[in-house]
Enzyme design. Structure first.
Site, PDB file in Angstrom:
ATOM      1  N   ASP A  39      59.538   4.173 -98.170  1.00  0.00           N
ATOM      2  CA  ASP A  39      59.274   4.367 -96.744  1.00  0.00           C
ATOM      3  C   ASP A  39      58.082   5.293 -96.484  1.00  0.00           C
ATOM      4  O   ASP A  39      57.992   6.374 -97.067  1.00  0.00           O
ATOM      5  CB  ASP A  39      60.548   4.956 -96.094  1.00  0.00           C
ATOM      6  N   THR A  75      60.251   2.145 -88.792  1.00  0.00           N
ATOM      7  CA  THR A  75      60.972   1.697 -89.993  1.00  0.00           C
ATOM      8  C   THR A  75      61.806   0.424 -89.798  1.00  0.00           C
ATOM      9  O   THR A  75      61.668  -0.534 -90.565  1.00  0.00           O
ATOM     10  CB  THR A  75      61.905   2.825 -90.469  1.00  0.00           C
ATOM     11  N   HIS A 200      56.977  13.329 -92.465  1.00  0.00           N
ATOM     12  CA  HIS A 200      57.303  13.782 -91.107  1.00  0.00           C
ATOM     13  C   HIS A 200      57.295  15.309 -91.041  1.00  0.00           C
ATOM     14  O   HIS A 200      56.740  15.911 -90.122  1.00  0.00           O
ATOM     15  CB  HIS A 200      58.711  13.315 -90.702  1.00  0.00           C
ATOM     16  N   ASP A 243      56.778   0.236 -95.432  1.00  0.00           N
ATOM     17  CA  ASP A 243      56.886  -0.297 -94.072  1.00  0.00           C
ATOM     18  C   ASP A 243      55.758   0.141 -93.143  1.00  0.00           C
ATOM     19  O   ASP A 243      55.449  -0.552 -92.177  1.00  0.00           O
ATOM     20  CB  ASP A 243      58.245   0.075 -93.460  1.00  0.00           C
ATOM     21  N   HIS A 345      54.686   8.244 -87.162  1.00  0.00           N
ATOM     22  CA  HIS A 345      54.184   6.864 -87.189  1.00  0.00           C
ATOM     23  C   HIS A 345      54.827   6.118 -86.040  1.00  0.00           C
ATOM     24  O   HIS A 345      55.792   6.603 -85.445  1.00  0.00           O
ATOM     25  CB  HIS A 345      54.508   6.205 -88.539  1.00  0.00           C
TER      26      HIS A 345
END
Ligand code: AMP
Ligand code: ZN
Ligand code: ZN
Length: 409
Positions: A39, A75, A200, A243, A345
């Site tokens: 991810d 995601t 993040h 992703d 994102h």
């Protein structure tokens, strides 16, 4: 007489050798695809730190410049696009969290009841395409695989649990590949939730994000080694992708939605930093749009005016307005919530920071081959082609990715 025995012997030998050749050949015709999504692995992370194992994959296989996510670059919409070959508009998972007006239910990544509810999911995920055509499949935490489709699941799947160590996930995938042929899945999709978490928290350029990438690359090395030790290793195609990417954000650069729109004007506010989809009460529609469309550092569209290139807005689940922050800006609901610096994102997929990695190797892929950026909706037709599956009609196109695969014998 002697000649007769000799001819018979030749016939017997050629019968058996013919049979074993056929067996090998029929196995060759049904290869394996093992796809990993890490991810938030931005397309250019391997240029930031040393990633010898991904570099090796590039040498023995294919690397695309990037895998471009669908909008919004979040995601759940994107994992389900990879699985179905459909834009989020068409597969129904339009955000990580949203109210589905068509069925009157809320979907949220943190609400398991919604995650396993088949009513939210449209399209046919690739594991179901495989199962329906007699090819066993397995999912280790892929988004959407916990909900039945036409009453079917992948032959093997697990309830999501982010606490399962990544090494254990590798071993689980290898165990599946070690099952007896009749039980062995030919399609495996598996998932690791990093480097999204650290990205993040600290941002894409932080040295600890770099350390995570180095660690994940070492896991790729462990995985490749374990694959190479399997008796069927030369039949296995491995895809390593993600992703979306990650953009740097600063807390000083934050727009708060409820500083713009009064909370009681809003009926539904779906999504999260930096992209929201908003329904307002009819009487506030014009006022809300006038405010949103003149606010700096965000871009706002009426649902029906979203640019065609984003393929977003036809679903009844997309609300009146879609609002997305400009690159490097935060867009948060309320000023009561603390803003933070780090990464996020969800931005416009034209923003290169949103692009993800794509690597692949195995018998179906060209060697040492550089490919232009792909769209992640093209993965569904790509995998169908490799596994000889008849695909559903989807948004993704095989022709966009066909150049990366070896011509079939
Ligand atoms: P995002 O908010 O877009 O960054 O989503 C990333 C998070 O989604 C990860 O940290 C995981 O906790 C969560 N996630 C990913 N896959 C699943 C899944 N199959 N089920 C539940 N949660 C998931
Ligand atoms: Zn993600
Ligand atoms: Zn994320």
């Amino acid at each position: 007489m002697k000649l007769k025995v000799f001819v018979l012997l030749i016939a017997i030998v050629s019968f058996f050798s013919c049979k074993s050749y056929k067996d090998v050949d029929s196995e060759f015709e049904q290869p394996y695809v093992v796809m990993l999504s890490m991810d938030g692995f931005r397309w250019d992370y391997p240029e930031k730190v040393k990633t010898p194992n991904l570099d090796y994959v590039e040498e023995i296989g294919v690397r695309a410049e990037a895998s471009i996510p669908c909008f919004p670059s979040k995601t759940f919409p994107n994992h389900y696009s990879m699985a179905t070959g459909l834009y989020p508009d068409n597969h129904g998972i339009v955000q990580n969290s949203f109210y589905a007006t068509d069925i009157g239910k809320h979907y949220s990544v943190s609400n398991r009841e919604s995650i396993i509810d088949p009513d939210f999911y449209f399209g046919e995920p690739i594991w179901i395409t495989a199962e329906k055509q007699g090819v066993k499949s397995a999912s280790y935490f892929w988004v959407g695989s916990e909900a039945p489709h036409d009453g079917l699941f992948p032959s093997y799947h697990l309830d999501y649990n982010g606490a399962v160590p990544f090494e254990k996930r590798i071993d689980g995938v290898i165990e599946w590949l070690n099952l007896p042929e009749k039980e062995r899945p030919h399609l495996i999709m598996w998932y690791i939730q990093e480097p999204d978490g650290i990205g993040h928290e600290l941002g894409p350029d932080h040295f600890k994000t770099g350390e995570m990438i180095v660690y994940l690359d070492s896991l790729v090395g462990v995985f490749n080694k374990k694959i190479s030790e399997l008796s069927i290793s030369d039949q296995i195609n491995v895809i390593i992708t993600s992703d979306h990417g990650m953009g740097q954000i600063k807390k000083e650069k934050t727009v708060f939605l409820y500083d713009l729109l009064q909370k009681d004007w809003c009926v539904n506010v779906d999504g999260g930093n930096p992209v929201f989809s908003i329904d307002v009460k009819e009487e506030f529609y014009d006022t809300a749009y006038a405010i949103l469309s003149t606010t700096n550092n965000i871009t706002s569209w009426k649902k029906e005016e979203i640019p065609e290139r984003l393929h977003f807005g036809k679903s009844p689940r997309v609300k009146d307005f879609v609002v997305v922050a400009d690159s490097s800006w935060n867009l948060r609901k309320s000023s009561k919530r603390k803003a933070y610096s780090g990464g996020t994102h969800g931005y416009d997929n034209r923003n290169k920071d949103m692009h993800a990695i794509f690597y692949a190797y195995g018998p179906s892929f060209k060697k040492n081959y550089q490919h232009h950026s792909i769209n992640n909706i093209d993965l569904y037709p790509l995998i169908c082609e490799i596994l000889n599956l008849k695909p559903q009609k989807v948004d993704g196109k095989l022709e966009n990715v066909i150049e990366m695969i070896e011509r079939k014998r």
